[in-house]
Write a protein that holds these residues in place. Structure first.
Motif, PDB file in Angstrom:
ATOM      1  N   GLU A 193       0.879  -1.188   0.000  1.00 34.83           N
ATOM      2  CA  GLU A 193       0.000   0.000   0.000  1.00 34.83           C
ATOM      3  C   GLU A 193       0.903   1.221   0.000  1.00 34.83           C
ATOM      4  O   GLU A 193       1.763   1.358   0.870  1.00 34.83           O
ATOM      5  CB  GLU A 193      -0.895  -0.060   1.241  1.00 34.83           C
ATOM      6  N   ASP A 194       0.717   2.093  -0.996  1.00 35.03           N
ATOM      7  CA  ASP A 194       1.591   3.266  -1.086  1.00 35.03           C
ATOM      8  C   ASP A 194       1.143   4.386  -0.154  1.00 35.03           C
ATOM      9  O   ASP A 194       1.949   5.248   0.196  1.00 35.03           O
ATOM     10  CB  ASP A 194       1.663   3.777  -2.535  1.00 35.03           C
ATOM     11  N   ASP A 249      -2.855  -3.229  -2.586  1.00 38.32           N
ATOM     12  CA  ASP A 249      -3.497  -2.043  -3.150  1.00 38.32           C
ATOM     13  C   ASP A 249      -3.324  -2.086  -4.670  1.00 38.32           C
ATOM     14  O   ASP A 249      -2.246  -2.388  -5.169  1.00 38.32           O
ATOM     15  CB  ASP A 249      -2.814  -0.800  -2.553  1.00 38.32           C
ATOM     16  N   GLN A 276      -3.975   0.524  -6.781  1.00 37.02           N
ATOM     17  CA  GLN A 276      -3.449   1.794  -7.288  1.00 37.02           C
ATOM     18  C   GLN A 276      -2.095   2.093  -6.659  1.00 37.02           C
ATOM     19  O   GLN A 276      -2.010   2.574  -5.537  1.00 37.02           O
ATOM     20  CB  GLN A 276      -4.410   2.948  -7.003  1.00 37.02           C
TER      21      GLN A 276
HETATM   22 MN    MN Z   1      -2.583   3.431  -3.642  1.00 37.84          MN
END
Ligand code: MN
Length: 137
Positions: free
Chosen positions: A9-10, A53, A55
């Protein structure tokens, strides 16, 4: 031995929340913020499951799911995809790419933990862990 979950997850806040909730429920967690590090970290860490995630900067979560499926040492690891942009077509694409399960953001704790337990084959015993609110995606 606690089961190991790779959390990709960014978003710093979401990553911390996913990790905190998993740790509070007895899982061992390795966080990854950068999509480029996902496959090397997975090969080294050998997680029981991945929270992914979709994205991510520079790399598509869909491509990562396909890369897991194409890698003999990783294809057995179940993936729980998480995405903020949940169209019906998206879910089909994510599942078709090979993700085991799918959650739309914002993610609430109870369904998140239920999905993780199902992902790694843990029993459905209710957790005594304290519940905290999740921030929106
Ligand atoms: Mn993301």
């Amino acid at each position: 031995m606690p089961k190991r979950i790779l959390v990709v997850e960014d978003n710093d806040l979401n990553r911390k929340l996913f990790c905190d909730v998993l740790k509070a429920n007895g899982y061992e967690v390795v966080p990854v913020a950068d999509g480029d590090n996902v496959l090397p970290t997975a090969r080294k860490f050998r997680p029981d499951g991945v929270v992914l995630d979709i994205q991510l900067p520079n790399v598509s979560g869909l491509d990562l799911i396909a890369a897991f499926a194409a890698d003999r040492s990783l294809r057995h690891i179940p993936i729980l995809a998480v995405t903020a942009y949940a169209g019906k077509g998206d879910e089909e694409k994510i599942r078709a790419a090979g993700a085991r399960d799918y959650l739309a953001k914002p993610v609430s704790i109870a369904p998140f933990m239920a999905a993780v337990r199902a992902l790694v084959g843990d029993g459905a015993a209710a957790s005594d862990a304290p519940r905290a609110g999740f921030a929106p995606a």
